[in-house]
Design a protein around this motif. Sequence first.
Motif, short mmCIF file in Angstrom:
data_model
loop_
_atom_site.label_atom_id
_atom_site.label_comp_id
_atom_site.label_asym_id
_atom_site.label_seq_id
_atom_site.Cartn_x
_atom_site.Cartn_y
_atom_site.Cartn_z
N UNK A 115 0.86 -1.13 -0.15
CA UNK A 115 -0.06 0.10 0.03
C UNK A 115 0.91 1.26 -0.10
N UNK A 116 1.90 1.30 0.75
CA UNK A 116 2.66 2.47 1.14
C UNK A 116 3.43 2.62 -0.46
N UNK A 117 3.85 1.50 -0.93
CA UNK A 117 4.80 1.67 -2.30
C UNK A 117 3.55 2.50 -3.08
N UNK A 118 2.34 1.86 -3.34
CA UNK A 118 1.60 2.36 -4.24
C UNK A 118 1.35 3.91 -4.08
N UNK A 119 1.18 4.30 -2.65
CA UNK A 119 1.29 5.76 -2.22
C UNK A 119 2.27 6.65 -2.79
N UNK A 120 3.37 6.06 -2.80
CA UNK A 120 4.76 6.71 -2.96
C UNK A 120 4.50 7.07 -4.73
N UNK A 121 4.23 5.95 -5.10
CA UNK A 121 4.25 5.94 -6.91
C UNK A 121 3.20 7.09 -7.26
N UNK A 122 2.09 7.25 -6.48
CA UNK A 122 1.12 8.17 -7.07
C UNK A 122 1.66 9.64 -6.52
N UNK A 123 2.53 9.60 -5.39
CA UNK A 123 3.15 11.06 -5.10
C UNK A 123 4.11 11.61 -6.06
N UNK A 147 8.53 6.85 5.76
CA UNK A 147 9.81 7.62 5.49
C UNK A 147 10.84 6.49 5.16
N UNK A 148 10.62 5.17 5.55
CA UNK A 148 11.57 4.23 5.34
C UNK A 148 11.66 4.06 3.93
#
Length: 322
Positions: A81-89, A113-114
């Motif tokens: 989930x966090x990877x998907x969020x980062x992709x969108x950002x 932040x990791x």
Amino acid sequence: MKKIAVFTSGGDSPGMNACIRAVVRTAIFHKLEVTGIMHGYDGMIKNEFILLHPKSVANIIQRGGTILKTARSKEFLTLEGRKKALENLKKHDVDGIVAIGGDGTFRGALEFAKICDIPFVGCPGTIDNDLIGTDFTIGYDTAINTVVDAVDKIRDTAESHDRLFFVEVMGRDAGLIALRSGIGVGAECILIPETVTDIDELTKRLKSGRKNKSSKIIIVAEGDEAGGAFTIAEQVKKRLPDYDTRVTILGHIQRGGNPSAMDRVNGSRIGFSAVEALLAGKQGVMIGVINKKITYTPFANAIKHTQRLDPELIRMLEILSL
Ligand code: ATP
């Protein structure tokens, strides 16, 4: 820095809108583009990004809730989930983030932040006041005022019928709302997660109080280890069958309503300072106000909920309610 994102996360709190407004207007003043992310971390994952203009935040300073909506995101708890969020950002060219939320939101920011190298700052938006690094979180003051207003009304009927009322207020892990509102309404007693609730002691205290007292109000934090207000009232009733006992659960009214002046001012100051902090190169910190001054507390410290309730205040409440 050219573009920042702002979002609200976790439980909503009155004053979040004042904070969003301040973030948007301060960013635009500094020639930054601002994107709003709807529904907190969930919207970050589902790509719910919207462009914000100065007009998008017109006429919201006085409104409770959050125009960006909020959510508790299960997916953000996973690395996927966090990877998907980062992709969108990255897709939206975001190079600075302002989160408005509570301890969970900042715990999420620490995990993020990791893998995420985009500077991230936080604004304490929660009615709970359970964060280190600010005297008052945005929304706490309004929530207290809502409780005080409601309990004043309950006191009128309690007084007319000579009743003992148990009023349950929010606070799963902390008794801060119960303590402050309890002092404000002149409660006879508060039951909070930070102290052990002994029903026999409570009963003794109720019996030993002034005999001609016609009403008694006990404020119960929902997270009290002895159970909620209903459970505690039942146990007290067994020991004091002559008491006319009632229970009120205040519930979600504590989250809503127009923010108090204090929450509007705090929300504005903190939102304004969050953007200027990003521009000054700060990251991984929560902006707060301590002794009227803006402060920056690393997320890891902000979430250390060691904020013990001042035993002097509890002692004072008990003396004043004699
Ligand atoms: P409130 O104080 O009003 O409840 P909050 O910010 O504490 O607000 P939470 O629901 O606890 O609300 O947290 C908001 C979101 O932060 C969670 O729904 C989750 O998506 C994310 N989050 C919380 N803890 C973590 C964690 N350890 N790792 C990743 N994400 C997290």
